[in-house]
Design a protein around this motif. Structure first.
Motif, PDB file in Angstrom:
ATOM      1  N   ALA A 123       0.843  -1.202   0.000  1.00 27.77           N
ATOM      2  CA  ALA A 123       0.000   0.000   0.000  1.00 27.77           C
ATOM      3  C   ALA A 123       0.879   1.253   0.000  1.00 27.77           C
ATOM      4  CB  ALA A 123      -0.921   0.000   1.207  1.00 27.77           C
ATOM      5  N   ILE A 124       1.957   1.214   0.764  1.00 32.62           N
ATOM      6  CA  ILE A 124       2.880   2.353   0.831  1.00 32.62           C
ATOM      7  C   ILE A 124       3.589   2.537  -0.511  1.00 32.62           C
ATOM      8  CG2 ILE A 124       5.011   3.198   1.901  1.00 32.62           C
ATOM      9  CD1 ILE A 124       4.031   1.745   4.501  1.00 32.62           C
ATOM     10  N   GLU A 125       4.106   1.448  -1.069  1.00 30.21           N
ATOM     11  CA  GLU A 125       4.822   1.536  -2.339  1.00 30.21           C
ATOM     12  C   GLU A 125       3.922   2.032  -3.459  1.00 30.21           C
ATOM     13  OE1 GLU A 125       6.642  -2.268  -3.065  1.00 30.21           O
ATOM     14  OE2 GLU A 125       8.164  -1.959  -1.512  1.00 30.21           O
ATOM     15  N   TYR A 126       2.669   1.601  -3.461  1.00 23.64           N
ATOM     16  CA  TYR A 126       1.746   2.077  -4.492  1.00 23.64           C
ATOM     17  C   TYR A 126       1.527   3.585  -4.344  1.00 23.64           C
ATOM     18  CZ  TYR A 126      -2.178   2.772  -7.546  1.00 23.64           C
ATOM     19  OH  TYR A 126      -2.979   3.252  -8.546  1.00 23.64           O
ATOM     20  N   ALA A 127       1.311   4.046  -3.127  1.00 19.91           N
ATOM     21  CA  ALA A 127       1.085   5.477  -2.894  1.00 19.91           C
ATOM     22  C   ALA A 127       2.307   6.294  -3.304  1.00 19.91           C
ATOM     23  CB  ALA A 127       0.745   5.729  -1.432  1.00 19.91           C
ATOM     24  N   VAL A 128       3.486   5.824  -2.946  1.00 22.46           N
ATOM     25  CA  VAL A 128       4.723   6.540  -3.280  1.00 22.46           C
ATOM     26  C   VAL A 128       4.892   6.628  -4.798  1.00 22.46           C
ATOM     27  CG1 VAL A 128       7.247   6.400  -3.203  1.00 22.46           C
ATOM     28  CG2 VAL A 128       5.919   6.007  -1.127  1.00 22.46           C
ATOM     29  N   GLY A 129       4.651   5.545  -5.486  1.00 15.57           N
ATOM     30  CA  GLY A 129       4.865   5.508  -6.933  1.00 15.57           C
ATOM     31  C   GLY A 129       3.756   6.100  -7.771  1.00 15.57           C
ATOM     32  N   HIS A 130       2.588   6.317  -7.179  1.00 16.06           N
ATOM     33  CA  HIS A 130       1.437   6.774  -7.963  1.00 16.06           C
ATOM     34  C   HIS A 130       0.762   8.001  -7.369  1.00 16.06           C
ATOM     35  CE1 HIS A 130       2.033   2.553  -9.128  1.00 16.06           C
ATOM     36  NE2 HIS A 130       1.611   2.954 -10.304  1.00 16.06           N
ATOM     37  N   LEU A 131       1.511   8.825  -6.683  1.00 16.23           N
ATOM     38  CA  LEU A 131       0.927  10.009  -6.043  1.00 16.23           C
ATOM     39  C   LEU A 131       0.281  10.935  -7.069  1.00 16.23           C
ATOM     40  CD1 LEU A 131       0.574  11.063  -3.202  1.00 16.23           C
ATOM     41  CD2 LEU A 131       2.689  12.341  -3.453  1.00 16.23           C
ATOM     42  N   GLY A 132       0.918  11.107  -8.208  1.00 17.93           N
ATOM     43  CA  GLY A 132       0.353  11.951  -9.260  1.00 17.93           C
ATOM     44  C   GLY A 132      -0.973  11.423  -9.770  1.00 17.93           C
ATOM     45  N   GLU A 133      -1.027  10.118  -9.980  1.00 16.49           N
ATOM     46  CA  GLU A 133      -2.262   9.491 -10.440  1.00 16.49           C
ATOM     47  C   GLU A 133      -3.349   9.579  -9.365  1.00 16.49           C
ATOM     48  OE1 GLU A 133      -3.788   5.113 -11.923  1.00 16.49           O
ATOM     49  OE2 GLU A 133      -1.651   5.557 -11.955  1.00 16.49           O
ATOM     50  N   LEU A 134      -2.953   9.395  -8.116  1.00 21.24           N
ATOM     51  CA  LEU A 134      -3.923   9.472  -7.025  1.00 21.24           C
ATOM     52  C   LEU A 134      -4.481  10.889  -6.859  1.00 21.24           C
ATOM     53  CD1 LEU A 134      -2.124   7.171  -4.450  1.00 21.24           C
ATOM     54  CD2 LEU A 134      -4.362   6.741  -5.492  1.00 21.24           C
ATOM     55  N   SER A 135      -3.705  11.899  -7.249  1.00 22.26           N
ATOM     56  CA  SER A 135      -4.199  13.274  -7.120  1.00 22.26           C
ATOM     57  C   SER A 135      -5.374  13.535  -8.061  1.00 22.26           C
ATOM     58  CB  SER A 135      -3.081  14.279  -7.379  1.00 22.26           C
ATOM     59  OG  SER A 135      -2.703  14.279  -8.724  1.00 22.26           O
ATOM     60  N   LYS A 136      -5.538  12.706  -9.082  1.00 27.93           N
ATOM     61  CA  LYS A 136      -6.674  12.858 -10.000  1.00 27.93           C
ATOM     62  C   LYS A 136      -7.996  12.545  -9.304  1.00 27.93           C
ATOM     63  CE  LYS A 136      -3.841  11.831 -14.002  1.00 27.93           C
ATOM     64  NZ  LYS A 136      -3.507  10.846 -15.018  1.00 27.93           N
ATOM     65  N   VAL A 137      -7.922  11.865  -8.161  1.00 31.23           N
ATOM     66  CA  VAL A 137      -9.132  11.574  -7.385  1.00 31.23           C
ATOM     67  C   VAL A 137      -9.779  12.881  -6.929  1.00 31.23           C
ATOM     68  CG1 VAL A 137      -9.997  10.501  -5.256  1.00 31.23           C
ATOM     69  CG2 VAL A 137      -8.339   9.301  -6.675  1.00 31.23           C
ATOM     70  N   CYS A 138      -8.978  13.921  -6.740  1.00 27.14           N
ATOM     71  CA  CYS A 138      -9.502  15.222  -6.330  1.00 27.14           C
ATOM     72  C   CYS A 138     -10.482  15.772  -7.362  1.00 27.14           C
ATOM     73  CB  CYS A 138      -8.365  16.220  -6.129  1.00 27.14           C
ATOM     74  SG  CYS A 138      -7.147  15.700  -4.909  1.00 27.14           S
ATOM     75  N   GLU A 139     -10.329  15.347  -8.612  1.00 28.66           N
ATOM     76  CA  GLU A 139     -11.226  15.773  -9.694  1.00 28.66           C
ATOM     77  C   GLU A 139     -12.316  14.744  -9.945  1.00 28.66           C
ATOM     78  OE1 GLU A 139      -8.296  16.058 -12.720  1.00 28.66           O
ATOM     79  OE2 GLU A 139      -7.186  17.564 -11.602  1.00 28.66           O
ATOM     80  N   GLY A 140     -12.333  13.659  -9.155  1.00 30.39           N
ATOM     81  CA  GLY A 140     -13.360  12.647  -9.286  1.00 30.39           C
ATOM     82  C   GLY A 140     -12.964  11.439 -10.112  1.00 30.39           C
ATOM     83  N   THR A 141     -11.728  11.370 -10.570  1.00 29.27           N
ATOM     84  CA  THR A 141     -11.263  10.248 -11.383  1.00 29.27           C
ATOM     85  C   THR A 141     -10.713   9.145 -10.483  1.00 29.27           C
ATOM     86  OG1 THR A 141     -10.643  11.787 -13.130  1.00 29.27           O
ATOM     87  CG2 THR A 141      -9.715   9.579 -13.255  1.00 29.27           C
TER      88      THR A 141
END
Length: 169
Positions: A123-141
């Protein structure tokens, strides 16, 4: 009584929910204080030019120094509005403070802090490697986790955290 797997899923979900709240708040603050960040990025150039009494155009600041018979005249434009040297220095100081605060509170380390509490390496490694992608959740993606090589319980925890975040918006 929840199983150990359910407890792990819930821990990951809670940590991702907390991270997304912080991440989206930081995105909002960066937009809100974009002008301060822009001014802070040219602060050193502007202060040096003001101290040396020389003309400069940097970001939102334009300093014009004109030689006169009895000295120099200084004209300062900040976002196309006239300002005094004291007003400019005050704005630069405020902008630097906000920028430093944002860089500290919204650093990758600070954003990922809630996920570290899950104590799940994947879970930590995914968050570290995909922070940019996860920020798209702020737009609803919602990111697709189908092709990602993660344990099912980790995927479930991440998706549950994202769902909880999107419900609360």
């Amino acid at each position: 009584m929840p199983t150990p797997l359910e407890i792990a899923i819930e821990a990951i979900a809670e940590s991702y929910y907390s991270m997304l709240v912080r991440l989206c708040e930081c995105e909002r603050l960066r937009r809100e204080y974009a002008r301060d960040l822009e001014l802070a990025s040219v602060a050193d150039i502007v202060i040096k030019a003001l101290a040396e009494e020389r003309s400069v155009e940097a970001g939102p600041v334009k300093i014009e120094v004109r030689r006169r018979l009895l000295g120099k005249s200084v004209r300062i434009l900040l976002w196309d509005n006239e300002a005094t040297p004291d007003e400019l220095l005050t704005k630069v100081s405020q902008a630097r403070s906000r920028a430093a605060w944002l860089q500290s509170d919204c650093s990758d380390q600070a954003l990922l802090e809630p996920v570290y509490s899950s104590n799940d390496r994947e879970a930590i490694e995914y968050a570290v490697g995909h922070l940019g992608e996860l920020s798209k959740v702020c737009e609803g993606t919602v990111p697709r986790l189908d092709s990602v090589n993660l344990q099912d319980y980790v995927k479930q925890g991440i998706l549950r955290g994202i769902e909880q975040f999107l419900k609360g918006r």
